[in-house]
Design a protein around this motif. Structure first.
Motif, PDB file in Angstrom:
ATOM      1  N   ALA A 121     -14.677  48.937  31.911  1.00 21.99           N
ATOM      2  CA  ALA A 121     -13.908  48.153  30.928  1.00 21.99           C
ATOM      3  C   ALA A 121     -13.673  46.763  31.490  1.00 21.99           C
ATOM      4  N   ILE A 122     -13.589  45.826  30.572  1.00 22.15           N
ATOM      5  CA  ILE A 122     -13.410  44.429  30.952  1.00 22.15           C
ATOM      6  C   ILE A 122     -12.110  43.932  30.311  1.00 22.15           C
ATOM      7  N   GLY A 123     -11.312  43.192  31.064  1.00 23.05           N
ATOM      8  CA  GLY A 123     -10.045  42.691  30.538  1.00 23.05           C
ATOM      9  C   GLY A 123     -10.269  41.360  29.833  1.00 23.05           C
ATOM     10  N   LEU A 124     -10.008  41.322  28.528  1.00 24.12           N
ATOM     11  CA  LEU A 124     -10.350  40.114  27.758  1.00 24.12           C
ATOM     12  C   LEU A 124      -9.465  38.919  28.111  1.00 24.12           C
ATOM     13  N   GLU A 125      -8.177  39.158  28.401  1.00 26.00           N
ATOM     14  CA  GLU A 125      -7.299  38.022  28.766  1.00 26.00           C
ATOM     15  C   GLU A 125      -7.771  37.413  30.081  1.00 26.00           C
ATOM     16  N   ARG A 126      -8.223  38.277  31.009  1.00 31.89           N
ATOM     17  CA  ARG A 126      -8.696  37.731  32.296  1.00 31.89           C
ATOM     18  C   ARG A 126     -10.002  36.973  32.103  1.00 31.89           C
ATOM     19  N   LEU A 127     -10.881  37.498  31.244  1.00 31.64           N
ATOM     20  CA  LEU A 127     -12.126  36.762  30.940  1.00 31.64           C
ATOM     21  C   LEU A 127     -11.780  35.413  30.328  1.00 31.64           C
ATOM     22  N   MET A 174      -4.355  47.762  25.200  1.00 32.51           N
ATOM     23  CA  MET A 174      -3.934  48.796  26.153  1.00 32.51           C
ATOM     24  C   MET A 174      -2.543  48.391  26.640  1.00 32.51           C
ATOM     25  N   PHE A 175      -1.798  49.337  27.194  1.00 30.39           N
ATOM     26  CA  PHE A 175      -0.400  49.074  27.565  1.00 30.39           C
ATOM     27  C   PHE A 175      -0.096  49.626  28.959  1.00 30.39           C
ATOM     28  N   ARG A 176       0.431  48.771  29.820  1.00 30.92           N
ATOM     29  CA  ARG A 176       0.843  49.240  31.154  1.00 30.92           C
ATOM     30  C   ARG A 176       2.128  48.521  31.548  1.00 30.92           C
ATOM     31  N   TYR A 177       3.102  49.298  32.021  1.00 27.93           N
ATOM     32  CA  TYR A 177       4.368  48.699  32.449  1.00 27.93           C
ATOM     33  C   TYR A 177       4.180  48.165  33.865  1.00 27.93           C
ATOM     34  N   GLU A 178       3.544  46.985  33.975  1.00 31.36           N
ATOM     35  CA  GLU A 178       3.340  46.349  35.276  1.00 31.36           C
ATOM     36  C   GLU A 178       4.200  45.105  35.328  1.00 31.36           C
ATOM     37  N   ARG A 179       4.369  44.545  36.546  1.00 30.83           N
ATOM     38  CA  ARG A 179       5.156  43.316  36.658  1.00 30.83           C
ATOM     39  C   ARG A 179       4.315  42.169  36.118  1.00 30.83           C
ATOM     40  N   PRO A 180       4.755  41.501  35.039  1.00 30.19           N
ATOM     41  CA  PRO A 180       3.911  40.465  34.447  1.00 30.19           C
ATOM     42  C   PRO A 180       3.706  39.284  35.394  1.00 30.19           C
ATOM     43  N   GLN A 181       2.514  38.764  35.433  1.00 28.48           N
ATOM     44  CA  GLN A 181       2.201  37.534  36.178  1.00 28.48           C
ATOM     45  C   GLN A 181       0.908  36.984  35.587  1.00 28.48           C
ATOM     46  N   LYS A 182       0.374  35.895  36.170  1.00 28.00           N
ATOM     47  CA  LYS A 182      -0.844  35.306  35.605  1.00 28.00           C
ATOM     48  C   LYS A 182      -1.950  36.372  35.512  1.00 28.00           C
ATOM     49  N   GLY A 183      -2.453  36.577  34.326  1.00 30.49           N
ATOM     50  CA  GLY A 183      -3.538  37.542  34.147  1.00 30.49           C
ATOM     51  C   GLY A 183      -3.085  38.991  34.117  1.00 30.49           C
ATOM     52  N   ARG A 184      -1.762  39.221  34.200  1.00 34.32           N
ATOM     53  CA  ARG A 184      -1.288  40.613  34.133  1.00 34.32           C
ATOM     54  C   ARG A 184      -0.218  40.736  33.066  1.00 34.32           C
ATOM     55  N   PHE A 185      -0.514  41.565  32.073  1.00 39.30           N
ATOM     56  CA  PHE A 185       0.383  41.715  30.928  1.00 39.30           C
ATOM     57  C   PHE A 185       0.756  43.179  30.751  1.00 39.30           C
ATOM     58  N   ARG A 186       1.733  43.406  29.883  1.00 43.83           N
ATOM     59  CA  ARG A 186       2.085  44.797  29.571  1.00 43.83           C
ATOM     60  C   ARG A 186       1.320  45.262  28.332  1.00 43.83           C
ATOM     61  N   GLN A 187       0.919  44.307  27.517  1.00 45.32           N
ATOM     62  CA  GLN A 187      -0.058  44.616  26.453  1.00 45.32           C
ATOM     63  C   GLN A 187      -1.228  43.679  26.660  1.00 45.32           C
ATOM     64  N   PHE A 188      -2.418  44.241  26.808  1.00 47.92           N
ATOM     65  CA  PHE A 188      -3.605  43.414  27.035  1.00 47.92           C
ATOM     66  C   PHE A 188      -4.775  44.066  26.318  1.00 47.92           C
ATOM     67  N   ASN A 189      -5.883  43.340  26.215  1.00 46.33           N
ATOM     68  CA  ASN A 189      -7.040  43.866  25.483  1.00 46.33           C
ATOM     69  C   ASN A 189      -8.193  44.173  26.420  1.00 46.33           C
ATOM     70  N   GLN A 190      -8.811  45.301  26.186  1.00 44.17           N
ATOM     71  CA  GLN A 190     -10.015  45.653  26.947  1.00 44.17           C
ATOM     72  C   GLN A 190     -11.183  45.852  25.992  1.00 44.17           C
ATOM     73  N   ALA A 191     -12.390  45.548  26.480  1.00 41.24           N
ATOM     74  CA  ALA A 191     -13.600  46.024  25.818  1.00 41.24           C
ATOM     75  C   ALA A 191     -14.225  46.969  26.828  1.00 41.24           C
ATOM     76  N   GLY A 192     -14.644  48.134  26.377  1.00 44.90           N
ATOM     77  CA  GLY A 192     -15.162  49.118  27.333  1.00 44.90           C
ATOM     78  C   GLY A 192     -16.437  49.771  26.845  1.00 44.90           C
ATOM     79  N   VAL A 193     -17.173  50.323  27.805  1.00 44.26           N
ATOM     80  CA  VAL A 193     -18.433  51.016  27.507  1.00 44.26           C
ATOM     81  C   VAL A 193     -18.393  52.366  28.200  1.00 44.26           C
ATOM     82  N   GLU A 194     -18.805  53.423  27.507  1.00 42.37           N
ATOM     83  CA  GLU A 194     -18.880  54.740  28.135  1.00 42.37           C
ATOM     84  C   GLU A 194     -20.241  55.361  27.802  1.00 42.37           C
TER      85      GLU A 194
END
Ligand code: HAM
Length: 415
Positions: free
Chosen positions: A302-308, A109-129
């Motif tokens: 959804a769960i953020g894999l980098e944070r996990l 997934m992609f979000r233009y956020e300010r990068p810091q620990k656990g926050r990226f502009r490209q990151f991976n999610q696993a999600g359930v719907e």
């Protein structure tokens, strides 16, 4: 010539992390399968309009974070900032929006956020719907999947926060009370918060401004506007799952996406820094209609894999099943490559490193030890003549045995 670097917030991911992400994906997909969920893959690029109509014009995602561009046909496209909108779009497009679906997905997934620990502009999610399910047992089912993740991954120092945003009626009643209450405070709001007040006042509830937080703490609470069924649901979640995970009722939890309607939840861990939320979700009964589909109540997370990964990193022990296979002369290499291929096909969990260079045996053993190899398989002159291989253990006992090819295949299978 100037060097080219990667885009800020989009780091290259190397082995210790790629291994762990693969392991996480495997565990999560096992859990999802055990709940009879089906995997779905939707594109990374979608029409920008999809995210405007789903996450909402007032959301940070659409306002500040979305990566959008016009393609060669002047059509506005966006990198997906999250997965829910694409999944719902896809079900509507396939005209499957009258049936029930239990789906999961994973990907970048992609979000233009300010990068810091656990926050990226490209990151991976696993999600359930869970699509096509009204409020009730599906809310419990979704929390039971979250619980399984907590239990299976042994997530310590983690809390699941829950809240209920009510239905349209409750939300309207609550909002009119909230707006009345905020009238006296309006002059003190920041420009950003003033905009939220105009566009989506609910978003003020999760404000980080300490004074506003204090003021809101003393104001109307959504919980006082909920129906007995909605309160019951929150009680049930706590009584059924409180034994397995720590659950906290948090009436300031509203979540940053506009599509949420009923139950909302977020998991936080004190092992993370400021970005302490690693999982988020909730009910979104109106989204299908907002995207031109039929009435399709739904709930997901959804769960953020980098944070996990950050939470679990300490337990990330690299597999010690490394073996180095060495020869002492290049004439053995053709046979050695064949045997190496056979070995790998007998056990894909082992990392077989081949060292068939012209270096001395001593140098090869030193390199194997540096690699953390458990064993070295040696093919020297004698072994080559007798169709055998010597196995040298790098454990404390340091034993050495000679084995036939069949014996070594059996040995390899059980490593
Ligand atoms: P979300 O809370 O925006 O929800 O994101 C879910 C998770 O993605 C977060 O808890 C966090 O772990 C991870 N995440 C978000 N932004 C970043 C970032 N910049 N860097 C690293 N990790 C991040 C959703 O995306 C909803 N689609 C969840 C959902 C599914 N609701 C219903 N169904």
């Amino acid at each position: 010539m100037d060097k080219i670097s990667s885009i800020r917030g989009m780091p290259d991911v190397f082995e210790s992390d790629t291994n762990y992400l693969a392991e996480l994906n495997e565990t999560l997909s096992k859990i999802f399968l055990s709940h009879n969920l089906n995997e779905v893959n939707t594109p990374i690029l979608e029409q920008t309009e999809l995210f405007i109509r789903s996450t909402g014009v007032t959301s940070d995602i659409v306002n500040k974070e979305i990566y959008s561009f016009n393609d060669r046909n002047e059509q506005s496209l966006s990198l997906r900032p999250e997965g829910t909108a694409g999944v719902v779009r896809s079900i509507i497009q396939k005209k499957l929006d009258t049936a029930e679906h239990k789906l999961w997905y994973q990907g970048p997934m992609f979000r233009y956020e300010r990068p810091q620990k656990g926050r990226f502009r490209q990151f991976n999610q696993a999600g359930v719907e869970l699509l096509g399910f009204e409020e009730g047992s599906s809310d419990l089912e979704i929390i039971s999947i979250v619980c399984d993740i907590f239990i299976e991954l042994e997530l310590e120092n983690s809390v699941l926060r829950i809240n209920h945003l009510g239905d349209k009626d409750t939300k309207e009643k609550f909002l009119s009370e909230l707006l009345k209450y905020l009238k006296t405070y309006k002059g003190e709001l920041s420009d950003n918060d003033k905009e939220k007040l105009n566009k989506n006042p609910l978003r003020l509830l999760d404000s980080k401004d300490a004074d506003l937080k204090d003021f809101l703490d003393k104001g109307p609470k959504i919980i006082d506007f909920l129906s007995s069924e909605q309160l019951n649901l929150l009680d049930k979640i706590q009584s059924v799952f409180g034994k397995y995970v720590e659950i906290e009722l948090d009436s300031s939890l509203v979540r940053g996406l506009d599509y949420y309607t009923g139950l909302v939840f977020e998991a936080v861990s004190s092992n993370l820094g400021a970005q302490d939320s690693f999982l988020g979700g909730g009910r979104y009964d109106e989204l299908s209609k907002d995207l031109g589909g039929k009435e399709m109540p739904a709930i997901g997370f959804a769960i953020g894999l980098e944070r996990l990964n950050l939470i679990k990193k300490k337990k990330n022990i690299k597999s010690n099943k490394v073996i180095s296979f060495v020869t002492t002369s290049s004439k053995m290499n053709a046979l050695a490559f064949k045997i190496a291929q056979l070995l790998r096909s007998h056990n894909y969990d082992v990392r077989l490193e081949t060292n068939f260079t012209d270096a001395s045996l001593k140098a090869k053993l030193r390199k194997a030890s540096k690699l953390g190899a458990k064993f070295v398989f040696i093919m020297g002159e004698e072994e080559f003549e007798s169709d055998t291989i010597t196995v040298k253990s790098f454990d404390e006992d340091g034993y050495q045995v000679n084995m036939s090819v069949d014996e070594i295949l059996d040995f390899y299978k059980d490593i």
